[in-house]
Each structure stands twice: as structure tokens, then as C-alpha cells.
Write an enzyme that holds these catalytic residues in place. Structure first.
Site, PDB file in Angstrom:
ATOM      1  CB  CYS A  91       5.163   2.949  -4.036  1.00  0.00           C
ATOM      2  SG  CYS A  91       3.221   2.953  -4.133  1.00  0.00           S
ATOM      3  CB  SER A 147      -0.908   4.798  -3.483  1.00  0.00           C
ATOM      4  OG  SER A 147      -1.569   5.616  -2.970  1.00  0.00           O
ATOM      5  CG  ASP A 148       2.481   8.526   0.414  1.00  0.00           C
ATOM      6  OD1 ASP A 148       1.830   9.297   1.463  1.00  0.00           O
ATOM      7  OD2 ASP A 148       4.046   9.189   0.334  1.00  0.00           O
ATOM      8  CB  CYS A 149      -1.994   9.447   0.910  1.00  0.00           C
ATOM      9  SG  CYS A 149      -1.994   8.375   2.302  1.00  0.00           S
ATOM     10  CB  ALA A 208       1.638   8.244  -4.243  1.00  0.00           C
TER      11      ALA A 208
END
Length: 736
Positions: free
Chosen positions: A250, A283-285, A287
Site C-alpha cells: 500500500c 506498507s510502503d516504508c 507509511a
């Protein structure tokens, strides 16, 4: 089943280093746990996960929700780093280290160049090669098995700094790419296990880094249901349904006011319930923290953990879950069921990658580092680079003769690292354009002129002097990561700095009749109006990887017949003044991508020339429409089309020239349905033909391809005229 699992760096029991086997302890060899059900590989994954979850305390489960997952001593479960990268080769990342037994990995062309090949069997072979090298590095303790690739966001705006990482602007092409990449990476000789696990990113509507004061951590993408269904969702749906991608990432941005990683609508309702996704969401890092800190969607850490976990974000690339999860659990914001759902998905995929099974029965554990950068992988990287080269203009001056002496000029004329693009690893070698020409035995005089930013013109005089004495000039211009990268978008799509002045200066110094070939090395689109009008030839290379300079030289001098086609629209420079980067609509005038752009492109999606010529004719293949001539049409009702499933066409393509060569044959559909795209790709095939040789190609226009998406995001087949276009051929289908 969509599956992802991951093995701890030290978890494979018999792992190859070079051609020898080194014993590494398997957690399930520990007498304390060897008899427990989660170590019993004869049980189902579900049964094993249920047993494991029942043995973990809530605090232990919370520790497993971050990308850096610590060991669980009581059950001998090792630590694991989930974050490894392999966009176009195993790449630098927290889970990857180069050196020792694995000092490098094969560096294939950047993804935008791979898309230009329009050869998905080649993409599959590349993905399989990458996963072999990934397994080899994992087996030597130098990589994980969960890789945050591919990037399948749509390249909707030419300013985006990460468009280079994607297969371009077309949802159909991107969908075909993700299918072959995911399957090639994940599935090999042993159907019991995943070879590695991929992650399709970034869901959803992510394609802005930092523009006009707003960065990706704050951006709220306002997207209509029509654009979500028609443009932004299809590649991810394909990742889930056909690529069987193990995980989805995401994105940082919000979608219509809701941060992607807290977005129950897109993660649970759309992706899991509608598409049937069975994998895990990461998650994107950073996020998860953005939900609270930048989007300010929540007002407490408890609420943030709750909304993200319950929206379906299982793994936090970051430390927010691990830092605040205990407090959220103790306050009742999350419960054991929330933890079991997320942690259960994660351990299911670790099992699927073989972490708790006897390694001596897993063929992937015997892949050694001698399988990295093999001659076969080197040849594949070269072939991918060769097929990615796109000749956009040629007045007959190409190919060049090897007997001529060439003046090679320009900021990317001796590029090495630039050829990798971003998300790269340590390449075994990098053959620059200068080295590529020399490798062919061509006489070369070289001048840089300026670097890529080109703010200093002191090197122009040497370049001009060289050009003034030359009989043939090749200029390699373009971009690099100073101009486009993660976190950095462009404001303009013209050449950087004074590169345009360098072109003018060199052109002005040429003796009459001296041909000028311009080579554009760049990930993103650049306005090439000048080259279209003033150069004798124009070649686009993307970022072509470790053998890029060799591939370019072979195309320029005719050792290779070019077959690449442009994977995006090259707009005029003023395009960026006509539409805001923030506007996510595909139809806002003058429109985005070839599907909706109403202006005149400098070069269009799908453009690309060959040194030979091809002829196309309809033929009456079995089960195909018999097209006698282009004036005839097919009349069919919607009910008939639903029953048929597709309208099928057979096309004979013949090499009518004197060169052997490959051609990618593209099939488009256009219609007079109000609001429909100007045209859209629905099929493509690449075929190699010797002179006078022919091949019959099959294209199926399915009922899905005839569907339009209305403003509410609903798909239906509307009555009207539809035109099937296969290169020079066209046939009308009238739907009533």
C-alpha cells in the site's frame, strides 16, 4: 492461491555456496519443537499456522509485524528481514548485501526499457533468472526471499521521477508485464514452494514524488471511480488474479481522503473480497506513521495501529506497529483476532517458502552462487537491452558502417551507472556507449561536452571542434538520477540545463552532409522536437543495464536489427503547462497517455522503426473473422458477443525487406462510444522473421475489451462502432 512466504537469512538447511553445500540449522531440527504440528510438513499450511499462532503470546506476535522481525527464542524462530529489492536484478536494500560469495548480480535493463521490448516471454525468462540469483544470494546468507517488486503504477504524467521503474503508461501492457514477472519470479521446478515472493506496488493511484510543495507523504489523490477501474486498478487486479502475486504494497498517498494503508475500501473490499487476494499487504516504508503524522487521518497511535491493521495492512515496513502495538493491544484498540489475521498471513508465506521444512527435499536450497551472472544470464541481459532499443527516426543514415570513424559526444556517451537506472544492485560490469563502440572495433573520437545537468558549457568547445572534423557524429544525451528518481519529480520535460545548446552547437559545426544520430538515454519522456526536425536518426535506449553500451553499438552499426517500441507518449515541452501534476483525471484536457491525449505527440506510444519492412494482411484462420477487405464489417449483438466471448482475428505478417528482424505487432481497439478512450491496446505479439518469411498471428478481442467504464466505475458493452486496428489493418465491428 496467492502466496508469499519468506525464509530467514539463515533458515535454509542445506544451502549452496558456490557448488558446495553448507549445513545451516533448520529451526524444526531443534528437539524442543521438532515434534510440534507447525513443523509437520505433512499438514496443511492452515493447520501449521493455527498451531504456531496458538503458541505465541500477543507481545510476540506484535514483534513480527515489522519488516525487521526479531527471533522468537522459545520456538527457535529466527529473525527475518522482509525488505529485499529486485526490480530488474537483485538490488541494494536492507535484506541484500553484496560481497563475499556473491559480489554482484546481473543488472538487466530498467523496467521502462523491458516494456519497450513488448516481449513478455523475455520478461518471464528475466524474472526466472533474477529469482535464481536471489535464491543463490539467500542461500549464501546475503538476501531475503521477499522482494518489493514490481512497480506497476501507471505512468500517467511525464514528470514523475519513478516512471522509469514501471512498464509505462498502458494498463494492458503493464498487466501483461506483471503476469510474467510475478510468475517467472515465484514459480519454478517445485510446485510445493515459492521460489521467492514478489510484492506488487504501490496500491493505489501512486505516481507523484514531490511537486509544487506537496510530497507523496502528504498527497491526497482525488480519483474518480471511472479512472480507478479503467486505469489505476487493472494491473493490480491482474497481479492478484493472474500473476498470483504473493503480496501487495500500500502506498504513501491518500486516495480520496483515506491513506492507502488505512483504506478498508481498496484493501479489503476491492482487493480481497472482489479480486480474491489471499496474500499479505505490506506498507510502503514509513507509511503507517504517515497515517498519523502527515495525513493526520488519526489522532493517536492506538487509532493508527487499529485502522491500519483492520484495513488489512499486515506488515509495517517501519517500526510503528512494533513501537505502539503493545499499547494498542492493552487499550483494546486491537485484539488477538487482529493480530492472528496479520501474523497468520505472514507465517503462512514463510512456510510456503520452505522455512520449516526439510531443506534436503527443496531444490531451491541447492542453488549456489555459481548461478549468479552466468553466461546465460549475461546473454539474456544483452538480448533484453538489444530488444529495448527504439529507433524513432532514421533517414537511411543508420545503420552505420564499421569502416567509418565516429565522433561520440554527449553527457551520457560514456555513462556506466546511469545505465542501471534506480533500484539497482552491484553490476558485474557496465559497458558504456563509448566502450560498446570500441568493442565493435569502430574508430571513435570522444568528447563529453557537459554532464547531464549541463550547467557548465566549458566542455562545448572540445565537442564542437571534434564535430567540425567528423564524418559521422553520434550524440548521447538525456537524463540520469539527478533529474528523475524516487523522491524527485521533474518540473520540465525538455532536456536538462544547456543540453539543447550543446545539440545546436554540434549541429552548427558539422560539415555539409555529415549525418547526426541522436541517442536519448532516459527513463522518462523528453521533448525530442529538435531531434525530430534536425537529426538524421534518433534512438531511445531507456536505461539499458549492464550491457547497454554494447547493445546500442550493435543497433547503430547493424549487428542487431532494432525492434523496440515506445512504451509511453513523448509530449511537447509545453504539456506540463497545460495540466496540473495533481490532477489525477485521465480525461482533463489535453488528456493523459495515448488513450486520452488529444494533442499532437512528438512521438506516440508504440512508435518504433526497423531496418527491414513488414507487410500485414488479414487471413481467415480457424474460428476467426473472415475479413475480405477493410470495407467490410461485422455486425453482432451484445448477447451474441457475450455468448461468443471474443471476436477473433488472424493476421499474416511478412518480412518484405532484406534484413532479418523481429517485430512487435500491436492490436488496438477504438470506438465511437461517448467517453471511451481514443483507442486502447488489447493485444501484442513479437515474432522474428527472415526476409520473405511470414507468420500467422492470432488476436482475440474479448468481451472485456469491448467494455466501457462509466463515471460510476461500472463496466458494460455499449452499442456502437468498434474498430480493430492491427498495424496498417482495420476492421469495423458494429455492436447492436
Amino acid at each position: 492461491m496467492s502466496a508469499s512466504a519468506t525464509v530467514v537469512l539463515a533458515a535454509c538447511v542445506l544451502c549452496a555456496v558456490g557448488s558446495s553445500l553448507a549445513a545451516v540449522q533448520n529451526p524444526c531440527d531443534d528437539p524442543k519443537i521438532s515434534s510440534l504440528p507447525f513443523c509437520n510438513y505433512s499438514l496443511s499450511v492452515v493447520e501449521r499456522v493455527e498451531d504456531l499462532l496458538g503458541r505465541l503470546q500477543a507481545k510476540e506476535k506484535i514483534t513480527q509485524l515489522g519488516n525487521t522481525s526479531p527471533k522468537i527464542d522459545g520456538l527457535a524462530i529466527p529473525s527475518y528481514q522482509w525488505w529485499s529489492e529486485a526490480l530488474h536484478g537483485v538490488a541494494y536494500s536492507p535484506g541484500v548485501s553484496f560481497g563475499g560469495a556473491a559480489p554482484y548480480a546481473t543488472s538487466f535493463p530498467q523496467v521502462i526499457g523491458l516494456a519497450a521490448t513488448f516481449n513478455m516471454s523475455l520478461v518471464h525468462l528475466m524474472a526466472a533468472a533474477i529469482s535464481t540469483e536471489a535464491r543463490a544470494m539467500h542461500n549464501s546468507g546475503q538476501a531475503g526471499l521477499t522482494f518489493f517488486a514490481p512497480n506497476i503504477n501507471i505512468y500517467r504524467d511525464p514528470r514523475w521521477g519513478r516512471g522509469q521503474e514501471t512498464p509505462g503508461e498502458d494498463p494492458f501492457l503493464t498487466s501483461q508485464y506483471v503476469t510474467q514477472f510475478a510468475q517467472g519470479m515465484q514459480y519454478g521446478e517445485d510446485p510445493r514452494y515459492l521460489k521467492v515472493a514478489v510484492c506488487c506496488k504501490h496500491f493505489a493511484a501512486y505516481d507523484l514524488e514531490n511537486w509544487n510543495g506537496t510530497d507523496r507523504h502528504h498527497f491526497n489523490a482525488i480519483v474518480s471511480d471511472q479512472d480507478l477501474v479503467e486505469t489505476y486498478f487493472p494491473a493490480f487486479e491482474t497481479c492478484v488474479e493472474r500473476g498470483l502475486g504473493a503480496s501487495v504494497m500500500c502506498s504513501y498517498n491518500s486516495v480520496n481522503g483515506v491513506p492507502s494503508c488505512a483504506n478498508d475500501l481498496i484493501l479489503n473490499n476491492v482487493m480481497r473480497k472482489q479480486w480474491g487476494f489471499q496474500g499479505f499487504v505490506v506498507s510502503d516504508c514509513g507509511a503507517i506513521a504517515d497515517i498519523l503524522k502527515t495525513h493526520q487521518y488519526t489522532n493517536s497511535t492506538d487509532a493508527t495501529v487499529q485502522v491500519a491493521l483492520r484495513a488489512g495492512t499486515d506488515l509495517d515496513c517501519g517500526g510503528f506497529y512494533q513501537q505502539y502495538g503493545d499499547a494498542a493491544y492493552e487499550s483494546g484498540a486491537i485484539n488477538e483476532g487482529d493480530l492472528d489475521l496479520a501474523v497468520g498471513r505472514l507465517f503462512a508465506f514463510r512456510i510456503l517458502l520452505g522455512m520449516f521444512d526439510p531443506p534436503n527435499s527443496q531444490p531451491y536450497c541447492s542453488i549456489g552462487t555459481d548461478q549468479i551472472n552466468t553466461p546465460a544470464h549475461q546473454a539474456l541481459a544483452l538480448e533484453a537491452a538489444q530488444q529495448s532499443m527504439v529507433v524513432l527516426k532514421n533517414d537511411g543514415s543508420l545503420p552505420l558502417s564499421k569502416s567509418v570513424r565516429v565522433a561520440l559526444i554527449g553527457p551520457n556517451s560514456n555513462a556506466t551507472g546511469t545505465m542501471q537506472g534506480n533500484y539497482n544492485g552491484k553490476a558485474p560490469y557496465l559497458i558504456s556507449p563509448l566502450e560498446g563502440l570500441k568493442g565493435l572495433g569502430v574508430g571513435v573520437d570522444w568528447a563529453l561536452g557537459c554532464d547531464v545537468p549541463c550547467t557548465n558549457d566549458t566542455g562545448f568547445s572540445k565537442a564542437v571542434d571534434l564535430a567540425s572534423m567528423a564524418t559521422h557524429v553520434v550524440m548521447v544525451i538525456g537524463l540520469d538520477q539527478t533529474q528523475e528518481r524516487e523522491g524527485h519529480d521533474r518540473n520540465e520535460i525538455s532536456l536538462p540545463g544547456k543540453q539543447a545548446q550543446l545539440l545546436d552547437a554540434v549541429k552548427g559545426a558539422l560539415k555539409p552532409g555529415v549525418p547526426l544520430a541522436v541517442v536519448l538515454m532516459a527513463g522518462g519522456p523528453v521533448d525530442m522536437t529538435w531531434a525530430k526536425a534536425n537529426a538524421n536518426a534518433l534512438v531511445w535506449t531507456g536505461y539499458p543495464g549492464q550491457s547497454g553500451g554494447q547493445a546500442l553499438a550493435e543497433v547503430l552499426f547493424g549487428d542487431v536489427n532494432p525492434s523496440g517500441r515506445l512504451p509511453y507518449t513523448m509530449y511537447p515541452a509545453d504539456y506540463v503547462n497545460q495540466i496540473s501534476f495533481f490532477d489525477m483525471s485521465m480525461r482533463t484536457p489535453p488528456g493523459r497517455t495515448y488513450k486520452f491525449y488529444t494533442g499532437e505527440p512528438v512521438y506516440a506510444f508504440g512508435d518504433g522503426l526497423s531496418y527491414t519492412t513488414f507487410d500485414y494482411k488479414w487471413n481467415a484462420g480457424e474460428g476467426c473473422v473472415a475479413v475480405g477487405d477493410n470495407s467490410k464489417s461485422l455486425r453482432v449483438s451484445r448477447a451474441q458477443l457475450e455468448a461468443l466471448g471474443s471476436v477473433n482475428y488472424s493476421v499474416t505478417v511478412t518480412n518484405t525487406g532484406s534484413w532479418s528482424g523481429a517485430v512487435s505487432v500491436l492490436a488496438f481497439m477504438k470506438s465511437d462510444v461517448p467517453g471511451a478512450p481514443l483507442k486502447q491496446l488489447f493485444g501484442f505479439q513479437k515474432v522474428f522473421l527472415d526476409p520473405k518469411q511470414s507468420a500467422n498471428l492470432f488476436f482475440a478481442a474479448s468481451r472485456q475489451h469491448f467494455q466501457s467504464v462509466d463515471t460510476q466505475g461500472k463496466k458494460s458493452i455499449a452499442p456502437g462502432n468498434y474498430w480493430i486496428q492491427v498495424e496498417t489493418l482495420e476492421h469495423r465491428v458494429n455492436i447492436i
